[in-house]
Design a protein around this motif. Structure first.
Motif, PDB file in Angstrom:
ATOM      1  N   LEU A   1       0.812  -1.219   0.000  1.00  0.00           N
ATOM      2  CA  LEU A   1       0.000   0.000   0.000  1.00  0.00           C
ATOM      3  C   LEU A   1       0.845   1.268   0.000  1.00  0.00           C
ATOM      4  O   LEU A   1       0.291   2.379   0.009  1.00  0.00           O
ATOM      5  CB  LEU A   1      -0.931   0.009   1.218  1.00  0.00           C
ATOM      6  CG  LEU A   1      -1.967  -1.117   1.306  1.00  0.00           C
ATOM      7  CD1 LEU A   1      -2.833  -0.956   2.540  1.00  0.00           C
ATOM      8  CD2 LEU A   1      -2.827  -1.177   0.052  1.00  0.00           C
ATOM      9  N   LEU A   2       2.162   1.124  -0.035  1.00  0.00           N
ATOM     10  CA  LEU A   2       3.041   2.282   0.013  1.00  0.00           C
ATOM     11  C   LEU A   2       3.570   2.634  -1.379  1.00  0.00           C
ATOM     12  O   LEU A   2       3.736   1.765  -2.237  1.00  0.00           O
ATOM     13  CB  LEU A   2       4.232   2.018   0.937  1.00  0.00           C
ATOM     14  CG  LEU A   2       3.946   1.723   2.406  1.00  0.00           C
ATOM     15  CD1 LEU A   2       5.255   1.586   3.171  1.00  0.00           C
ATOM     16  CD2 LEU A   2       3.060   2.786   3.029  1.00  0.00           C
ATOM     17  N   GLU A   3       3.833   3.905  -1.557  1.00  0.00           N
ATOM     18  CA  GLU A   3       4.456   4.361  -2.800  1.00  0.00           C
ATOM     19  C   GLU A   3       5.950   4.073  -2.744  1.00  0.00           C
ATOM     20  O   GLU A   3       6.616   4.378  -1.749  1.00  0.00           O
ATOM     21  CB  GLU A   3       4.223   5.858  -2.981  1.00  0.00           C
ATOM     22  CG  GLU A   3       4.785   6.414  -4.272  1.00  0.00           C
ATOM     23  CD  GLU A   3       4.505   7.891  -4.444  1.00  0.00           C
ATOM     24  OE1 GLU A   3       5.097   8.501  -5.360  1.00  0.00           O
ATOM     25  OE2 GLU A   3       3.692   8.432  -3.659  1.00  0.00           O
ATOM     26  N   ALA A   4       6.468   3.471  -3.799  1.00  0.00           N
ATOM     27  CA  ALA A   4       7.881   3.089  -3.830  1.00  0.00           C
ATOM     28  C   ALA A   4       8.654   3.944  -4.825  1.00  0.00           C
ATOM     29  O   ALA A   4       8.139   4.300  -5.885  1.00  0.00           O
ATOM     30  CB  ALA A   4       8.026   1.618  -4.205  1.00  0.00           C
ATOM     31  N   LYS A   5       9.879   4.225  -4.445  1.00  0.00           N
ATOM     32  CA  LYS A   5      10.857   4.737  -5.405  1.00  0.00           C
ATOM     33  C   LYS A   5      11.639   3.525  -5.894  1.00  0.00           C
ATOM     34  O   LYS A   5      12.016   2.670  -5.105  1.00  0.00           O
ATOM     35  CB  LYS A   5      11.785   5.741  -4.722  1.00  0.00           C
ATOM     36  CG  LYS A   5      12.871   6.297  -5.625  1.00  0.00           C
ATOM     37  CD  LYS A   5      13.773   7.253  -4.849  1.00  0.00           C
ATOM     38  CE  LYS A   5      14.898   7.765  -5.753  1.00  0.00           C
ATOM     39  NZ  LYS A   5      15.805   8.689  -5.016  1.00  0.00           N
ATOM     40  N   GLU A   6      11.860   3.440  -7.197  1.00  0.00           N
ATOM     41  CA  GLU A   6      12.483   2.241  -7.731  1.00  0.00           C
ATOM     42  C   GLU A   6      13.834   2.527  -8.378  1.00  0.00           C
ATOM     43  O   GLU A   6      14.025   3.548  -9.028  1.00  0.00           O
ATOM     44  CB  GLU A   6      11.566   1.567  -8.757  1.00  0.00           C
ATOM     45  CG  GLU A   6      10.275   1.046  -8.157  1.00  0.00           C
ATOM     46  CD  GLU A   6       9.571   0.061  -9.059  1.00  0.00           C
ATOM     47  OE1 GLU A   6      10.264  -0.752  -9.709  1.00  0.00           O
ATOM     48  OE2 GLU A   6       8.328   0.093  -9.101  1.00  0.00           O
ATOM     49  N   SER A   7      14.756   1.593  -8.178  1.00  0.00           N
ATOM     50  CA  SER A   7      16.001   1.546  -8.922  1.00  0.00           C
ATOM     51  C   SER A   7      16.005   0.227  -9.687  1.00  0.00           C
ATOM     52  O   SER A   7      15.009  -0.492  -9.703  1.00  0.00           O
ATOM     53  CB  SER A   7      17.203   1.642  -7.981  1.00  0.00           C
ATOM     54  OG  SER A   7      17.245   0.524  -7.108  1.00  0.00           O
ATOM     55  N   PHE A   8      17.091  -0.119 -10.324  1.00  0.00           N
ATOM     56  CA  PHE A   8      17.136  -1.334 -11.135  1.00  0.00           C
ATOM     57  C   PHE A   8      16.868  -2.580 -10.298  1.00  0.00           C
ATOM     58  O   PHE A   8      16.119  -3.467 -10.695  1.00  0.00           O
ATOM     59  CB  PHE A   8      18.498  -1.457 -11.829  1.00  0.00           C
ATOM     60  CG  PHE A   8      18.618  -2.669 -12.702  1.00  0.00           C
ATOM     61  CD1 PHE A   8      18.114  -2.664 -13.994  1.00  0.00           C
ATOM     62  CD2 PHE A   8      19.225  -3.832 -12.232  1.00  0.00           C
ATOM     63  CE1 PHE A   8      18.203  -3.790 -14.800  1.00  0.00           C
ATOM     64  CE2 PHE A   8      19.324  -4.965 -13.028  1.00  0.00           C
ATOM     65  CZ  PHE A   8      18.811  -4.946 -14.316  1.00  0.00           C
ATOM     66  N   SER A   9      17.464  -2.641  -9.093  1.00  0.00           N
ATOM     67  CA  SER A   9      17.391  -3.855  -8.262  1.00  0.00           C
ATOM     68  C   SER A   9      16.460  -3.728  -7.072  1.00  0.00           C
ATOM     69  O   SER A   9      16.140  -4.738  -6.431  1.00  0.00           O
ATOM     70  CB  SER A   9      18.793  -4.206  -7.723  1.00  0.00           C
ATOM     71  OG  SER A   9      19.748  -4.248  -8.742  1.00  0.00           O
ATOM     72  N   LEU A  10      16.016  -2.510  -6.756  1.00  0.00           N
ATOM     73  CA  LEU A  10      15.373  -2.256  -5.473  1.00  0.00           C
ATOM     74  C   LEU A  10      14.070  -1.495  -5.604  1.00  0.00           C
ATOM     75  O   LEU A  10      13.885  -0.695  -6.530  1.00  0.00           O
ATOM     76  CB  LEU A  10      16.310  -1.429  -4.580  1.00  0.00           C
ATOM     77  CG  LEU A  10      17.731  -1.932  -4.366  1.00  0.00           C
ATOM     78  CD1 LEU A  10      18.542  -0.883  -3.626  1.00  0.00           C
ATOM     79  CD2 LEU A  10      17.727  -3.263  -3.624  1.00  0.00           C
ATOM     80  N   LYS A  11      13.190  -1.737  -4.635  1.00  0.00           N
ATOM     81  CA  LYS A  11      12.079  -0.851  -4.344  1.00  0.00           C
ATOM     82  C   LYS A  11      12.387  -0.197  -2.999  1.00  0.00           C
ATOM     83  O   LYS A  11      12.785  -0.884  -2.059  1.00  0.00           O
ATOM     84  CB  LYS A  11      10.759  -1.616  -4.281  1.00  0.00           C
ATOM     85  CG  LYS A  11      10.294  -2.130  -5.627  1.00  0.00           C
ATOM     86  CD  LYS A  11       8.912  -2.770  -5.520  1.00  0.00           C
ATOM     87  CE  LYS A  11       8.412  -3.224  -6.879  1.00  0.00           C
ATOM     88  NZ  LYS A  11       7.049  -3.821  -6.799  1.00  0.00           N
TER      89      LYS A  11
END
Length: 295
Positions: free
Chosen positions: A135-145
């Motif tokens: 339910l949370l907004e994520a910032k994403e990189s190639f390998s991670l949320k």
């Protein structure tokens, strides 16, 4: 290119042959990770064998300690801080196995540094655990949320899960700043666990003093537990997946390592009303924590 520094940290007890064998398998699964140092304190009856094994494979990278003071795990770990001077600290739990090419950790660490992440739990990668953040907004990189661990998001996660949860795990990669903050604090003042164990390193959603950090969730499985299904009905552990030899069950290992106390309370529970049982359980836990805190 790898430009983020890493130290592998452990302050573990190796007290029987099965634990020793699992430690070896865990080590071999990620021994080539790009770490400048392995800062290890070894306790238990297999500490000599463990030291010889690690010296054979790590040579000058091993910074070895032989401590088990009466002042406890946190006290001894504070002494080790002088050798931990990297961007990130990998808290090694010896009964978890790496599942990916170790070169992937270079990219993960760089992404953590670029996004100012201070915590990543490298194991327990299953649907129930990932549900926490749905339910949370994520910032994403190639390998991670990446999620911000603040009080508002904690409330959202707790509502979603319907129960308390841990925000900081022992089985994690942490920023040096967060690692030092936890080790140097006297939290919780009313201890949850005996002082010779590391478990008070972990923080619950109610431990608000440690909030305000970026938590990274990997997009793929990094490590997995050898024998712990993490309270799931599904076949999560490596033994249950058929990916690790079932030499000894989890209960058998625990029976080797834990002192089982005879508890009269258990025998009389069936004669007591549920509200009384609940009240007595709370009282028992409270006095046990007082005992942990003053011993």
């Amino acid at each position: 290119m790898h430009n983020t520094s890493l130290v592998i940290f452990a302050n573990f007890r190796i007290d029987n042959k099965e634990r020793y064998l699992r430690m070896q398998d865990s080590f071999f699964s990620f021994k080539d990770i790009s770490a400048e140092k392995w800062v290890i304190n070894i306790r238990g009856s297999y500490k000599e064998q463990t030291l010889n094994f690690l010296q054979e494979h790590l040579h000058g990278k091993l910074y070895h300690y032989d401590m088990e003071s009466k002042k406890g795990w946190f006290h001894d770990t504070k002494i080790m801080l002088k050798d931990i001077d990297s961007d990130f600290v990998f808290f090694w739990i010896e009964d978890h196995i790496n599942m990916v090419e170790v070169s992937k950790y270079d990219k993960i660490l760089n992404e953590m540094k670029e996004n100012q992440c201070e915590h990543l739990c490298y194991t327990w990668w299953h649907e129930e655990e990932k549900k926490k953040f749905s339910l949370l907004e994520a910032k994403e990189s190639f390998s991670l949320k990446i999620y911000e661990m603040n009080e508002e998001n904690i409330k959202t996660i707790k509502k979603n899960m319907g129960q308390e949860f841990y925000t900081i795990s022992c089985a994690s990669i942490l920023s040096l700043k967060l690692f030092k903050k936890i080790i140097s604090s006297n939290h919780p003042r009313l201890k949850r666990w005996p002082k010779n164990t590391p478990f008070d390193f972990e923080k619950k959603d109610t431990d608000v003093d440690f909030l305000g950090f970026n938590h990274a969730v990997p997009k793929f499985e990094l490590f997995a537990s050898i024998d712990d299904n993490h309270s799931l009905d599904s076949r999560y552990s490596l033994i249950d997946r058929g990916l690790y030899p079932n030499r000894m069950s989890r209960n058998q290992v625990q029976n080797l390592e834990l002192t089982i106390e005879k508890n009269k309370f258990i025998r009389i529970k069936k004669y007591l009303p549920k509200p009384i049982i609940k009240l007595l359980s709370v009282v028992r836990i409270f006095f046990r924590r007082i005992g942990y805190s003053i011993n």
